[in-house]
Design a protein around this motif. Structure first.
Motif, short mmCIF file in Angstrom:
data_model
loop_
_atom_site.label_atom_id
_atom_site.label_comp_id
_atom_site.label_asym_id
_atom_site.label_seq_id
_atom_site.Cartn_x
_atom_site.Cartn_y
_atom_site.Cartn_z
N GLY A 10 0.79 -1.21 0.00
CA GLY A 10 0.00 0.00 0.00
C GLY A 10 0.83 1.27 0.00
O GLY A 10 0.28 2.37 -0.03
N ALA A 11 2.16 1.13 0.04
CA ALA A 11 3.02 2.30 0.03
C ALA A 11 3.23 2.78 -1.40
O ALA A 11 3.12 2.01 -2.36
CB ALA A 11 4.36 1.98 0.68
N THR A 12 3.50 4.05 -1.54
CA THR A 12 3.73 4.61 -2.86
C THR A 12 5.20 4.88 -3.08
O THR A 12 5.95 5.15 -2.15
CB THR A 12 2.96 5.93 -3.04
OG1 THR A 12 3.39 6.85 -2.04
CG2 THR A 12 1.46 5.70 -2.91
N LYS A 13 5.61 4.79 -4.31
CA LYS A 13 6.99 5.10 -4.69
C LYS A 13 7.00 5.63 -6.11
O LYS A 13 6.07 5.35 -6.89
CB LYS A 13 7.88 3.86 -4.57
CG LYS A 13 7.48 2.71 -5.47
CD LYS A 13 8.42 1.52 -5.30
CE LYS A 13 8.03 0.36 -6.20
NZ LYS A 13 8.95 -0.79 -6.07
N PRO A 14 8.02 6.41 -6.49
CA PRO A 14 8.06 6.95 -7.85
C PRO A 14 8.08 5.83 -8.89
O PRO A 14 8.76 4.82 -8.72
CB PRO A 14 9.36 7.75 -7.87
CG PRO A 14 9.64 8.06 -6.44
CD PRO A 14 9.13 6.87 -5.66
N GLN A 15 7.32 6.01 -9.95
CA GLN A 15 7.30 5.03 -11.04
C GLN A 15 8.50 5.26 -11.96
O GLN A 15 8.84 6.41 -12.25
CB GLN A 15 6.01 5.15 -11.83
CG GLN A 15 5.87 4.11 -12.94
CD GLN A 15 4.50 4.20 -13.62
OE1 GLN A 15 3.60 4.86 -13.10
NE2 GLN A 15 4.36 3.54 -14.75
N LEU A 16 9.11 4.19 -12.40
CA LEU A 16 10.26 4.29 -13.29
C LEU A 16 9.84 4.87 -14.64
O LEU A 16 8.80 4.51 -15.18
CB LEU A 16 10.91 2.92 -13.50
CG LEU A 16 11.59 2.29 -12.28
CD1 LEU A 16 12.09 0.90 -12.63
CD2 LEU A 16 12.75 3.16 -11.81
N ASN A 17 10.67 5.76 -15.16
CA ASN A 17 10.41 6.30 -16.50
C ASN A 17 11.71 6.33 -17.31
O ASN A 17 11.97 7.26 -18.07
CB ASN A 17 9.79 7.69 -16.41
CG ASN A 17 10.71 8.69 -15.72
OD1 ASN A 17 11.68 8.31 -15.08
ND2 ASN A 17 10.41 9.96 -15.86
N ARG A 18 12.53 5.30 -17.11
CA ARG A 18 13.83 5.27 -17.78
C ARG A 18 13.71 5.21 -19.29
O ARG A 18 14.51 5.80 -20.01
CB ARG A 18 14.65 4.08 -17.25
CG ARG A 18 15.01 4.21 -15.78
CD ARG A 18 15.69 2.97 -15.26
NE ARG A 18 14.80 1.81 -15.33
CZ ARG A 18 15.14 0.58 -14.93
NH1 ARG A 18 16.35 0.35 -14.47
NH2 ARG A 18 14.27 -0.40 -15.00
N ALA A 19 12.70 4.50 -19.79
CA ALA A 19 12.51 4.40 -21.24
C ALA A 19 12.26 5.77 -21.85
O ALA A 19 12.80 6.12 -22.90
CB ALA A 19 11.36 3.45 -21.56
N ASP A 20 11.41 6.58 -21.17
CA ASP A 20 11.14 7.93 -21.66
C ASP A 20 12.40 8.79 -21.61
O ASP A 20 12.64 9.62 -22.51
CB ASP A 20 10.03 8.58 -20.84
CG ASP A 20 8.69 7.89 -21.03
OD1 ASP A 20 8.50 7.25 -22.09
OD2 ASP A 20 7.84 7.98 -20.12
N GLU A 21 13.18 8.64 -20.54
CA GLU A 21 14.41 9.42 -20.42
C GLU A 21 15.39 9.08 -21.54
O GLU A 21 16.02 9.97 -22.13
CB GLU A 21 15.05 9.16 -19.06
CG GLU A 21 14.26 9.69 -17.89
CD GLU A 21 14.85 9.29 -16.55
OE1 GLU A 21 15.84 8.51 -16.56
OE2 GLU A 21 14.35 9.73 -15.50
N VAL A 22 15.53 7.78 -21.84
CA VAL A 22 16.42 7.35 -22.92
C VAL A 22 15.93 7.89 -24.26
O VAL A 22 16.71 8.41 -25.06
CB VAL A 22 16.53 5.81 -22.96
CG1 VAL A 22 17.25 5.36 -24.23
CG2 VAL A 22 17.28 5.30 -21.73
N GLU A 23 14.63 7.78 -24.50
CA GLU A 23 14.08 8.27 -25.76
C GLU A 23 14.35 9.77 -25.93
O GLU A 23 14.74 10.23 -27.01
CB GLU A 23 12.58 8.01 -25.81
CG GLU A 23 11.93 8.44 -27.12
CD GLU A 23 10.44 8.13 -27.16
OE1 GLU A 23 9.89 7.95 -28.26
OE2 GLU A 23 9.81 8.08 -26.08
N ASP A 24 14.16 10.53 -24.86
CA ASP A 24 14.36 11.97 -24.91
C ASP A 24 15.82 12.32 -25.21
O ASP A 24 16.11 13.16 -26.07
CB ASP A 24 13.93 12.59 -23.58
CG ASP A 24 14.08 14.10 -23.56
OD1 ASP A 24 13.63 14.76 -24.52
OD2 ASP A 24 14.68 14.62 -22.60
#
Length: 206
Positions: A10-24
């Motif tokens: 039930g805890a929250t944590k940042p979702q990974l967005n490495r694919a978007d970072e690489v694409e950018d």
């Protein structure tokens, strides 16, 4: 802010967005690298005529050369503290590296050890960078191990070596290749060194 995801507790944590970072970043760097290569293509006809070019091509595409102390002042490189300079700082650094490096794609480039790569080489380097693996054991790089074996056997066959043990391994350079060859020759001539080392059999006490 990165989107959040909820885990099993039930805890929250940042979702990974490495694919978007690489694409950018890949798109941004592509806009710098492609013109760098294109400059060499456009200067090729002038190289064939023995000229550096006029007008837009007046700059020497091969290299913008400076003395070391002058280049240090121009680049003003430093290791940033804290969070660094971000994407803009990275792209600025890449621009400078390209501007003050030898353009190996240029027709005027000639070196004793290497030449420029090509489109397939660029894509291959990108693939290897994404995989970031090693071919030391099959379990961590199954497909690359197969590629290495097939390639080494094909190269060995060019020299008439087609037996069941024909092939080889990929080394990262001449020194590593020479050292590997020496170790292989030693192990073949003195198999005991693989378990006993180079000191030879233990001496008998008098």
């Amino acid at each position: 802010m990165s989107p959040l995801q909820v885990n099993g507790n039930g805890a929250t944590k940042p979702q990974l967005n490495r694919a978007d970072e690489v694409e950018d970043l890949v798109d941004a760097v592509k806009s710098l690298v492609v013109p760098y290569i294109r400059a060499a293509d456009e200067a090729a006809i002038l190289r064939a005529q023995g000229r550096n070019g006029e007008g837009a091509l007046s700059r020497n595409v091969l290299v913008e050369s400076y003395r070391p102390e002058d280049l240090v002042k121009r680049l003003q490189f430093s290791l940033p503290e804290g969070q660094g300079r971000g994407k803009d700082g990275l792209l600025d650094a890449i621009r400078d590296v390209l501007k003050y490096s030898v353009n190996t794609w240029d027709q005027g480039f000639l070196d004793k050890l290497y030449s420029s790569t090509n489109a397939v080489g660029v894509v291959s380097d990108m693939l290897l960078a994404v995989l970031n693996t090693n071919v030391h054991v099959y379990q961590v790089s199954p497909s690359l191990t197969v590629v290495e074996k097939v390639t080494s056997r094909a190269l060995a066959s060019l020299f008439g070596l087609t037996g069941p043990r024909a092939g080889g391994i990929t080394c990262q350079g001449g020194s590593a290749s020479n050292f590997t060859s020496l170790v292989t020759a030693r192990n073949s001539l003195y198999p005991a060194t693989k378990t006993q080392g180079n000191a030879g059999p233990p001496r008998q006490q008098a």
